[in-house]
Design a protein around this motif. Structure first.
Motif, PDB file in Angstrom:
ATOM      1  N   VAL A 203      38.624  -5.167  14.700  1.00 21.92           N
ATOM      2  CA  VAL A 203      37.984  -5.208  16.019  1.00 21.92           C
ATOM      3  C   VAL A 203      36.565  -4.653  15.944  1.00 21.92           C
ATOM      4  O   VAL A 203      35.631  -5.210  16.539  1.00 21.92           O
ATOM      5  CB  VAL A 203      38.814  -4.429  17.056  1.00 21.92           C
TER       6      VAL A 203
ATOM      7  N   ASN B 151      47.354 -13.800  20.806  1.00 21.76           N
ATOM      8  CA  ASN B 151      47.364 -12.371  21.060  1.00 21.76           C
ATOM      9  C   ASN B 151      46.223 -11.665  20.324  1.00 21.76           C
ATOM     10  O   ASN B 151      46.200 -10.442  20.247  1.00 21.76           O
ATOM     11  CB  ASN B 151      48.720 -11.784  20.621  1.00 21.76           C
TER      12      ASN B 151
ATOM     13  N   HIS C 141      46.500 -11.191  25.561  1.00 20.12           N
ATOM     14  CA  HIS C 141      46.414 -10.013  24.698  1.00 20.12           C
ATOM     15  C   HIS C 141      47.321  -8.892  25.205  1.00 20.12           C
ATOM     16  O   HIS C 141      47.034  -8.253  26.208  1.00 20.12           O
ATOM     17  CB  HIS C 141      44.957  -9.532  24.631  1.00 20.12           C
TER      18      HIS C 141
ATOM     19  N   ASN D  64      39.213  -3.214  24.498  1.00 16.73           N
ATOM     20  CA  ASN D  64      38.716  -2.795  23.190  1.00 16.73           C
ATOM     21  C   ASN D  64      37.202  -2.651  23.150  1.00 16.73           C
ATOM     22  O   ASN D  64      36.676  -1.857  22.366  1.00 16.73           O
ATOM     23  CB  ASN D  64      39.187  -3.760  22.112  1.00 16.73           C
TER      24      ASN D  64
ATOM     25  N   PHE E  89      49.511  -5.212  24.434  1.00 13.30           N
ATOM     26  CA  PHE E  89      49.166  -3.929  23.829  1.00 13.30           C
ATOM     27  C   PHE E  89      50.406  -3.289  23.211  1.00 13.30           C
ATOM     28  O   PHE E  89      51.529  -3.489  23.679  1.00 13.30           O
ATOM     29  CB  PHE E  89      48.516  -3.011  24.869  1.00 13.30           C
TER      30      PHE E  89
ATOM     31  N   SER F 108      43.072  -9.677  19.095  1.00 13.61           N
ATOM     32  CA  SER F 108      42.316  -8.606  19.736  1.00 13.61           C
ATOM     33  C   SER F 108      40.852  -8.631  19.321  1.00 13.61           C
ATOM     34  O   SER F 108      40.064  -7.806  19.780  1.00 13.61           O
ATOM     35  CB  SER F 108      42.919  -7.241  19.371  1.00 13.61           C
ATOM     36  N   SER F 109      40.470  -9.598  18.453  1.00 11.27           N
ATOM     37  CA  SER F 109      39.090  -9.566  17.949  1.00 11.27           C
ATOM     38  C   SER F 109      38.460 -10.927  17.705  1.00 11.27           C
ATOM     39  O   SER F 109      37.239 -11.026  17.662  1.00 11.27           O
ATOM     40  CB  SER F 109      39.049  -8.771  16.633  1.00 11.27           C
TER      41      SER F 109
END
Length: 282
Positions: free
Chosen positions: A241, A114, A137, A188, A139, A116-117
């Motif tokens: 991120v 999961n 991913h 993102n 939210f 995000s970066s």
């Protein structure tokens, strides 16, 4: 997917476990011994909100909770069809657990992150089967937000992508989009520069947090202003991120603002810590 595992029972992990269990699938959540009770409470509290809002019956809430097991035993993931990692954005920690999982789960089990970066391929390469690893991913808040980004690496098997996409859509009732494996993915990469621009505007004293947020809400029709949204996402996540985007593209507009770094240093992480650009302590 008859048996799903989630690594981490924090905000995101608990939310993922909830939506999987709501879909009728047994889910096992891995947590540290001292955090087991907190993970269980997060899921129970979220389900209780759904009942109070009239979105879920008491019976469905109880049945969903019964499908969730929080454990400290990673070996219990041996029979999982899909394991979704939802740990803090610390690459070394994620790599460690992907290496462990690779020796525990079946050869045909799918491993998802999961993140995000962090580039998904770095996690995939920690396993002997990188073709079965991809990004999934979600939210925040997971039970409310409808989107899942499916992140594909250069080494992932297309059948794995199709299987996970179908599960997210048909099993979990989510909307999916597919992204290549680069920093920020789709959402993102577009969102974070906008949010950090708002932080820079606030940092210079050009406008108050309230006026920046009200301007975007009522001038552009956004449901939430950029600083309030940053607080909701978590300023530590925002920093991670932004750093990832800057490292990947080396463009000045991706660089994290100084105020974001100092707020994270101070422990002001947004809504989850009670203080960010706004005060949530009350």
């Amino acid at each position: 997917m008859k048996n799903v595992g989630v690594i981490g029972g924090g905000t995101m992990g608990a939310g993922i476990a909830e939506v999987v269990a709501k879909a009728g699938v047994p889910v096992r959540v891995l947590e540290r011994a001292e955090a087991v009770e907190a993970a269980q409470e997060r899921i129970a509290t979220s389900l209780a909100r759904g009942v109070k809002a009239g979105k879920l019956s008491e019976e469905d809430s109880a049945a969903t909770l019964a499908r969730v097991t929080v454990t400290t035993d990673i070996e219990s993931f041996a029979d999982a069809d899909l394991v979704i990692e939802a740990m803090p954005e610390i690459e070394e920690l994620k790599v460690e657990y992907f290496t462990k999982l690779d020796s525990i789960v079946r050869p045909d089990a799918i491993l998802a992150t999961n993140t995000s970066s962090i580039p998904v391929i770095r996690l995939a390469n920690a396993t002997e089967h990188p073709e079965r690893v991809l990004g999934m991913h979600f939210f925040n808040p997971v039970p409310v937000m409808t989107l899942v980004e499916i992140v594909t690496t250069l080494r992932v098997d297309r059948a794995v992508v199709d299987t996970v996409t179908e599960f997210a859509r048909e099993g979990l009732g989510k909307k999916t989009i597919e992204s290549k494996d680069q920093a920020g993915f789709i959402v993102n990469a577009l969102l974070v520069p906008y949010l950090t621009s708002a932080m820079r505007m606030y940092e210079t004293g050009f406008a108050s947090a309230e006026d920046i947020d009200e301007g975007m809400r009522h001038g552009c029709g956004h449901p939430m202003g950029p600083l309030r949204l940053s607080d909701t996402v978590g300023l530590d996540v925002m920093l991670s991120v932004a750093e990832s985007l800057y490292a990947e593209f080396n463009e000045p507009h991706y660089a994290p603002p100084v105020i974001l770094r100092r707020m994270v240093d101070a422990g002001y992480l947004g809504r989850k810590s009670g203080r960010g650009f706004y005060d949530y302590s009350k």
